[in-house]
Write a protein that holds these residues in place. Structure first.
Motif, short mmCIF file in Angstrom:
data_model
loop_
_atom_site.label_atom_id
_atom_site.label_comp_id
_atom_site.label_asym_id
_atom_site.label_seq_id
_atom_site.Cartn_x
_atom_site.Cartn_y
_atom_site.Cartn_z
N LYS A 35 0.83 -1.30 0.14
CA LYS A 35 -0.08 0.22 -0.02
C LYS A 35 0.90 1.28 -0.20
CE LYS A 35 -3.98 -1.77 2.20
NZ LYS A 35 -4.82 -1.65 3.53
N TYR A 36 2.13 1.25 0.38
CA TYR A 36 2.97 2.35 0.51
C TYR A 36 4.12 2.35 -0.06
CZ TYR A 36 -0.34 3.22 4.46
OH TYR A 36 -1.48 3.35 5.21
N VAL A 37 4.55 3.68 -0.36
CA VAL A 37 6.08 3.80 -1.01
C VAL A 37 6.72 4.73 -0.26
CG1 VAL A 37 7.09 4.80 -2.97
CG2 VAL A 37 4.99 3.46 -3.27
N VAL A 38 8.22 4.54 0.06
CA VAL A 38 9.02 5.37 0.76
C VAL A 38 9.88 5.71 -0.06
CG1 VAL A 38 10.58 5.63 2.57
CG2 VAL A 38 8.78 4.20 3.12
N PHE A 39 10.26 7.27 -0.29
CA PHE A 39 11.14 7.66 -1.09
C PHE A 39 11.84 8.84 -0.61
CE2 PHE A 39 7.58 10.52 -1.73
CZ PHE A 39 8.00 11.80 -2.04
N GLU A 40 12.93 8.95 -1.14
CA GLU A 40 13.94 10.04 -0.68
C GLU A 40 13.87 11.26 -1.55
OE1 GLU A 40 18.06 8.42 -0.57
OE2 GLU A 40 17.52 7.40 1.49
N THR A 41 13.97 12.48 -1.12
CA THR A 41 14.15 13.79 -1.88
C THR A 41 15.33 14.40 -1.86
OG1 THR A 41 13.13 15.03 0.17
CG2 THR A 41 11.64 14.10 -1.39
N GLY A 42 16.10 14.73 -2.84
CA GLY A 42 17.27 15.37 -3.19
C GLY A 42 18.43 14.86 -2.38
N GLU A 43 19.21 15.83 -2.15
CA GLU A 43 20.87 15.47 -1.39
C GLU A 43 20.39 15.38 0.29
OE1 GLU A 43 23.62 15.20 -2.87
OE2 GLU A 43 22.40 15.34 -4.80
N ASP A 44 19.37 15.83 0.46
CA ASP A 44 19.24 15.79 2.18
C ASP A 44 18.63 14.64 2.36
OD1 ASP A 44 16.76 16.11 1.06
OD2 ASP A 44 16.04 17.99 2.10
N ARG A 45 18.04 13.72 1.39
CA ARG A 45 17.88 12.27 1.88
C ARG A 45 16.70 12.24 2.74
NH1 ARG A 45 21.13 8.18 -0.33
NH2 ARG A 45 23.23 9.02 -1.14
N VAL A 46 15.76 13.16 2.77
CA VAL A 46 14.74 13.22 3.52
C VAL A 46 13.38 11.97 3.25
CG1 VAL A 46 12.52 14.16 4.19
CG2 VAL A 46 14.54 15.57 4.18
N ARG A 47 13.21 11.08 3.86
CA ARG A 47 12.38 9.93 3.47
C ARG A 47 10.95 10.35 3.99
NH1 ARG A 47 15.53 4.30 3.97
NH2 ARG A 47 17.06 4.96 2.80
N ILE A 48 10.05 10.12 2.65
CA ILE A 48 8.76 10.28 2.78
C ILE A 48 8.00 9.12 2.72
CG2 ILE A 48 6.79 11.70 2.03
CD1 ILE A 48 8.83 13.90 1.12
N LYS A 49 7.11 8.87 3.34
CA LYS A 49 6.20 7.38 3.17
C LYS A 49 4.76 8.16 2.65
CE LYS A 49 4.44 3.58 5.51
NZ LYS A 49 4.22 2.76 6.77
N ILE A 50 4.26 7.61 1.48
CA ILE A 50 3.12 8.00 0.96
C ILE A 50 2.36 6.67 0.36
CG2 ILE A 50 3.95 10.21 0.11
CD1 ILE A 50 4.12 8.88 -2.56
#
Length: 90
Positions: A64-79
């Motif tokens: 049901k979910y995807v975790v991805f990293e944004t840019g150089e700061d490697r912030v992980r977001i679960k959607i």
């Protein structure tokens, strides 16, 4: 001749519904099917864009979910998978 005139409105209605189906409903169902297929084939390392405009690289996928990293700061977001944007032709 009179019998044929009584069926004319029914024939016009059936033709209108057929045209509506082939121009509106069928293409939308194809797009939904393609989007669901793309989301089910999503894998770690894929680049995605969310419907909110966030861009990143997938680091984890489950049912049901995807975790991805944004840019150089490697912030992980679960959607939710349904929040991944599907762009036509890609």
């Amino acid at each position: 001749m009179n019998n044929m005139n009584s069926f004319a409105p029914i024939i016009i209605l059936v033709l209108f519904l057929a045209i509506f189906y082939f121009l509106m409903i069928r293409p939308e169902n194809k797009r939904k099917k393609a989007a669901e297929e793309m989301r089910s084939k999503m894998a770690v390392g894929d680049n995605i864009t969310t419907i909110g405009g966030l861009v990143g690289k997938v680091v984890h996928v489950d049912d049901k979910y995807v975790v991805f990293e944004t840019g150089e700061d490697r912030v992980r977001i679960k959607i939710q998978k349904s929040a991944v944007n599907v762009t036509p032709g890609k």
